[in-house]
Design an enzyme around this catalytic site. Structure first.
Site, short mmCIF file in Angstrom:
data_model
loop_
_atom_site.label_atom_id
_atom_site.label_comp_id
_atom_site.label_asym_id
_atom_site.label_seq_id
_atom_site.Cartn_x
_atom_site.Cartn_y
_atom_site.Cartn_z
CG HIS A 27 -3.61 3.58 -1.72
ND1 HIS A 27 -3.83 4.17 -2.95
CD2 HIS A 27 -2.56 4.25 -1.17
CE1 HIS A 27 -2.96 5.14 -3.13
NE2 HIS A 27 -2.18 5.21 -2.07
CD GLU A 68 -3.02 6.51 2.73
OE1 GLU A 68 -2.43 7.58 2.40
OE2 GLU A 68 -2.65 5.38 2.36
CG HIS A 69 -5.17 8.82 -1.56
ND1 HIS A 69 -4.59 9.66 -2.47
CD2 HIS A 69 -4.22 7.89 -1.27
CE1 HIS A 69 -3.37 9.28 -2.73
NE2 HIS A 69 -3.11 8.18 -2.02
CD GLU A 97 -7.09 12.21 -3.43
OE1 GLU A 97 -5.88 11.98 -3.17
OE2 GLU A 97 -7.54 13.36 -3.60
CD GLU A 109 -0.04 6.82 -4.67
OE1 GLU A 109 0.63 6.34 -3.75
OE2 GLU A 109 -1.21 7.23 -4.52
#
Length: 421
Positions: free
Chosen positions: A48, A51-52, A121, A128
């Site tokens: 994940h 992906e960011h 990030e 998140e």
């Protein structure tokens, strides 16, 4: 479908397209067969994170330029990570399909993983994770997954624990790419106003030089079933119950979907009618099916009050038992119609088509014709569904996740005994 075309490049990368006459836009993307369940314990969350980071700058474009390149032509670009797949995709007008594929190829192959951007990030992902923990009807599914598949990749959260995310560095991202982002793990899928030969030619230019990677062996899922109960002062008690389901290739693939739809797929479903409409025990209740190569899960979710969670749990178990005995022809026909309508409606969306083609090619090595799928759905009888229901509720210990004012909720062992009675 006769308008679906598939080409495999010499290095193993597959390209699948469907031209949809009359459209002026297209959806195009790359589906990579690597997700959360391909991580080792110390890597949990890295797929994940990767992906960011794909959107945070390449050797050719800054993060802003990546966004501007697509949005300047009115397009849309995004990505997602699941347990099995990481997908990078865009929706653009027909003339901009080459531009979209160029950008997607750039972020997949040329991301710089700038340490400064990694730190930025990292903060975003930690936010998140915090947001997920503050969303009970979101995080409870992670806890249910962990209860069903404890101490294994299938049971770990896709976002990863905060302490892992806090420690990821550039080498962790590069290592995961080297292990899993080979041409044999990639599928380029496009639907809408697209030309297959042009997409294949460009895919060859962008990805044709990639050498195959062996990757790592994916650990098989082992359903165990357990209870996860977290008591907290919330307005609602959140209840999620899971049963082991079939994988994509199982003969029970369609009976499982029909059973789920009949149980809780809409306002006319059993659980909705019995528990919400007749008893008023909840506002939201539904059932859903999830599938993987080697396993699956049928999940029932509801939110209710702390005083009513015991009644809701017991009624849910009773309806599950009854469904194995008296699910009617009318209920099964309605569920079949829902599945077929969802399939056919999806054929009108380029984004849904690209997703379906990529997933089908990864699972079955081909894209089944919708008429074939509809025929398989129609072939499922009420007896088939009742038989599947009986085997599903008897096969393995369920998994249970509870969150909120749930002290009065029955324990999993009590619910399992009631189910088997």
């Amino acid at each position: 479908m006769s308008d679906i075309r598939i080409t495999t490049l010499p290095n193993g990368l597959r390209v699948v397209t469907r031209a949809m006459p009359g459209l002026h836009s297209a959806s195009i993307g790359v589906w990579v067969g690597a997700g959360g369940r391909d991580e080792r314990p110390e890597q949990n969350g890295v797929a994940h994170f990767l992906e960011h980071m794909a959107f945070k700058g390449t050797a050719r474009r800054t993060a802003l330029q990546i966004a501007e390149t697509i949005e300047d032509v009115g397009g849309y670009i995004n990505a997602y990570t699941s347990r099995d797949v990481t997908a990078y995709y865009a929706r653009v007008l027909s003339a901009d399909v080459p531009l979209a594929l160029d950008v997607i190829g750039d972020i997949l192959l040329n991301s710089t993983f700038d340490p400064r951007e990694i730190e930025v990030e990292r903060g975003v992902i930690l936010q998140e994770i915090g947001q997920s923990l503050d969303t009970p009807d979101d995080v409870i599914f992670d806890w249910l997954q962990e209860a069903a598949y404890p101490d294994q990749p299938m049971g770990r959260t896709i976002l990863g624990p905060a302490e892992r995310v806090a420690g990821f560095a550039r080498d962790d991202l590069s290592r995961f790419v080297a292990e899993h982002y080979g041409p044999g793990q990639m599928i380029v899928a496009a639907a809408g106003a697209v030309d297959h030969d042009r997409v294949v030619a460009q895919a060859g230019e962008i990805f044709g030089h990639l050498a195959p990677v062996i990757g790592t062996t994916r650990e098989a899922a082992r359903w165990q079933g357990a209870e996860s109960r977290r008591v907290k002062r919330l307005e609602q008690a959140h209840f999620a119950l899971g049963f082991e389901g079939p994988g994509y290739r199982s003969p029970d693939f369609y009976p499982a979907q029909i059973w789920t739809a009949a149980l809780g797929g809409g306002m006319s479903s059993r659980l909705f009618q019995k528990i919400r409409e007749e008893r008023g025990l909840c506002y939201t209740i539904f059932a859903q099916s999830g599938f993987h190569d080697d396993t699956g899960m049928t999940t029932i979710y509801a939110g209710t009050s702390g005083d009513q969670v015991a009644d809701l749990a017991q009624l849910t178990i009773d309806e599950l038992r009854r469904s194995a005995d008296d699910l009617s022809e009318a209920e099964v026909a309605r569920a079949r119609a829902q599945l077929k309508a969802g399939l056919l409606m999806g054929l009108e969306s380029p984004s849904s088509q690209a997703e379906r083609m990529a997933r089908s090619l990864a699972i079955w090595g081909r894209v089944p014709d919708p008429a074939e799928v509809a025929a398989r759905i129609d072939a499922v009888t009420a007896a088939d569904v009742r038989d599947h229901a009986a085997r599903a509720i008897a096969a393995a210990r369920p998994a249970l996740a509870l969150y909120g004012p749930v002290r009065k909720a029955p324990a999993l062992d009590i619910l399992a005994e009631r189910l088997a009675a």
